[in-house]
Design a protein around this motif. Structure first.
Motif, PDB file in Angstrom:
ATOM      1  N   GLY A  29       0.633  -1.212   0.045  1.00 35.77           N
ATOM      2  CA  GLY A  29      -0.116   0.032  -0.003  1.00 35.77           C
ATOM      3  C   GLY A  29       0.890   1.282   0.146  1.00 35.77           C
ATOM      4  N   GLY A  30       0.270   2.319   0.002  1.00 35.95           N
ATOM      5  CA  GLY A  30       1.006   3.795  -0.202  1.00 35.95           C
ATOM      6  C   GLY A  30       1.817   3.953   0.914  1.00 35.95           C
ATOM      7  N   GLY A  31       2.955   4.324   0.944  1.00 34.00           N
ATOM      8  CA  GLY A  31       3.758   4.642   1.963  1.00 34.00           C
ATOM      9  C   GLY A  31       4.783   3.469   2.642  1.00 34.00           C
ATOM     10  N   ARG A  32       4.333   2.206   1.731  1.00 34.86           N
ATOM     11  CA  ARG A  32       4.967   0.961   2.475  1.00 34.86           C
ATOM     12  C   ARG A  32       5.960   0.585   1.346  1.00 34.86           C
ATOM     13  N   SER A  33       6.406  -0.785   1.608  1.00 35.45           N
ATOM     14  CA  SER A  33       7.543  -1.351   0.722  1.00 35.45           C
ATOM     15  C   SER A  33       7.227  -2.765   0.721  1.00 35.45           C
ATOM     16  N   ARG A  34       7.981  -3.464  -0.283  1.00 33.21           N
ATOM     17  CA  ARG A  34       7.848  -4.757  -0.624  1.00 33.21           C
ATOM     18  C   ARG A  34       8.074  -5.587   0.606  1.00 33.21           C
ATOM     19  N   ARG A  35       8.841  -5.051   1.615  1.00 36.13           N
ATOM     20  CA  ARG A  35       9.371  -5.613   2.709  1.00 36.13           C
ATOM     21  C   ARG A  35       8.264  -6.173   3.783  1.00 36.13           C
ATOM     22  N   ASP A  36       7.246  -5.338   3.671  1.00 35.11           N
ATOM     23  CA  ASP A  36       5.842  -5.767   4.460  1.00 35.11           C
ATOM     24  C   ASP A  36       5.498  -7.280   4.099  1.00 35.11           C
ATOM     25  N   TRP A  37       5.892  -7.647   2.794  1.00 36.13           N
ATOM     26  CA  TRP A  37       5.391  -8.921   2.490  1.00 36.13           C
ATOM     27  C   TRP A  37       6.064 -10.191   2.870  1.00 36.13           C
ATOM     28  N   ASP A  38       7.372  -9.945   3.529  1.00 31.91           N
ATOM     29  CA  ASP A  38       8.494 -10.750   3.831  1.00 31.91           C
ATOM     30  C   ASP A  38       7.900 -12.067   4.340  1.00 31.91           C
ATOM     31  N   PRO A  39       7.285 -11.908   5.671  1.00 30.73           N
ATOM     32  CA  PRO A  39       6.573 -13.010   6.304  1.00 30.73           C
ATOM     33  C   PRO A  39       5.511 -13.798   5.764  1.00 30.73           C
ATOM     34  N   PHE A  40       4.924 -13.156   4.741  1.00 30.77           N
ATOM     35  CA  PHE A  40       3.650 -13.892   4.132  1.00 30.77           C
ATOM     36  C   PHE A  40       4.310 -14.568   2.900  1.00 30.77           C
ATOM     37  N   ALA A  41       5.261 -13.940   2.115  1.00 30.66           N
ATOM     38  CA  ALA A  41       5.950 -14.715   0.928  1.00 30.66           C
ATOM     39  C   ALA A  41       6.563 -15.934   1.505  1.00 30.66           C
ATOM     40  N   GLY A  42       7.224 -15.971   2.818  1.00 34.10           N
ATOM     41  CA  GLY A  42       7.846 -17.320   3.306  1.00 34.10           C
ATOM     42  C   GLY A  42       6.462 -18.431   3.420  1.00 34.10           C
ATOM     43  N   LEU A  43       5.221 -17.888   3.750  1.00 35.12           N
ATOM     44  CA  LEU A  43       4.160 -18.898   3.865  1.00 35.12           C
ATOM     45  C   LEU A  43       3.711 -19.419   2.488  1.00 35.12           C
ATOM     46  N   VAL A  52       6.600 -13.135  -5.489  1.00 35.77           N
ATOM     47  CA  VAL A  52       7.484 -12.073  -6.163  1.00 35.77           C
ATOM     48  C   VAL A  52       6.807 -10.779  -5.353  1.00 35.77           C
ATOM     49  N   SER A  53       7.595 -10.020  -4.626  1.00 31.30           N
ATOM     50  CA  SER A  53       7.166  -8.599  -4.430  1.00 31.30           C
ATOM     51  C   SER A  53       7.619  -7.485  -4.935  1.00 31.30           C
ATOM     52  N   MET A  54       7.268  -6.354  -5.043  1.00 26.91           N
ATOM     53  CA  MET A  54       7.937  -5.317  -5.692  1.00 26.91           C
ATOM     54  C   MET A  54       7.671  -3.821  -4.922  1.00 26.91           C
ATOM     55  N   ASP A  55       8.598  -2.947  -4.913  1.00 26.17           N
ATOM     56  CA  ASP A  55       8.372  -1.835  -4.411  1.00 26.17           C
ATOM     57  C   ASP A  55       7.867  -0.763  -5.726  1.00 26.17           C
ATOM     58  N   LEU A  56       6.738  -0.251  -5.441  1.00 26.95           N
ATOM     59  CA  LEU A  56       6.153   0.698  -6.261  1.00 26.95           C
ATOM     60  C   LEU A  56       7.092   1.991  -6.561  1.00 26.95           C
ATOM     61  N   ARG A  57       6.919   2.564  -7.430  1.00 23.94           N
ATOM     62  CA  ARG A  57       7.886   3.546  -7.694  1.00 23.94           C
ATOM     63  C   ARG A  57       7.758   4.799  -6.714  1.00 23.94           C
ATOM     64  N   GLY A  58       9.011   5.335  -6.115  1.00 23.93           N
ATOM     65  CA  GLY A  58       8.806   6.284  -4.973  1.00 23.93           C
ATOM     66  C   GLY A  58       8.747   5.552  -3.701  1.00 23.93           C
ATOM     67  N   HIS A  59       8.776   4.350  -3.540  1.00 28.24           N
ATOM     68  CA  HIS A  59       8.810   3.664  -2.356  1.00 28.24           C
ATOM     69  C   HIS A  59       9.761   2.615  -2.241  1.00 28.24           C
ATOM     70  N   GLY A  60      10.320   2.248  -0.869  1.00 31.32           N
ATOM     71  CA  GLY A  60      11.246   1.221  -0.638  1.00 31.32           C
ATOM     72  C   GLY A  60      12.577   1.540  -1.617  1.00 31.32           C
TER      73      GLY A  60
END
Length: 88
Positions: A29-43, A52-60
């Motif tokens: 979401g806005g103001g966040r980064s792909r790192r938010d998904w690390d625990p869920f990506a492991g699951l 696959v997670s990505m940082d939207l432009r201007g984030h992370g």
């Protein structure tokens, strides 16, 4: 593994968390980064998916871009190129 693809003139950071099942693209979401998904990506990867997670432009770790409402609404434009780059 973190990869970067250039969308227009903005580098976009994407991370392939591994896995060899169905592909799942994780967007923050806005103001966040792909790192938010690390625990869920492991699951996901431990349950047979490729995450696959990505940082939207201007984030992370993605590049900055000039801000305007038009640009904000177009933030998803790098997605098709990023998906090609990561093999999704």
């Amino acid at each position: 593994m973190i990869s970067r693809v250039v969308a227009g003139d903005v580098p976009i950071a994407a991370e392939d968390h591994g896995g060899n099942g169905r592909d799942v693209l994780l967007l923050h979401g806005g103001g966040r980064s792909r790192r938010d998904w690390d625990p869920f990506a492991g699951l996901l990867t431990s349950n047979g998916f490729r995450a696959v997670s990505m940082d939207l432009r201007g984030h992370g770790e993605s590049g900055e871009a000039p801000w305007s409402w038009d640009e904000a609404l177009a933030m998803s434009l790098p997605l098709p190129r990023s998906m090609d780059f990561t093999g999704l």
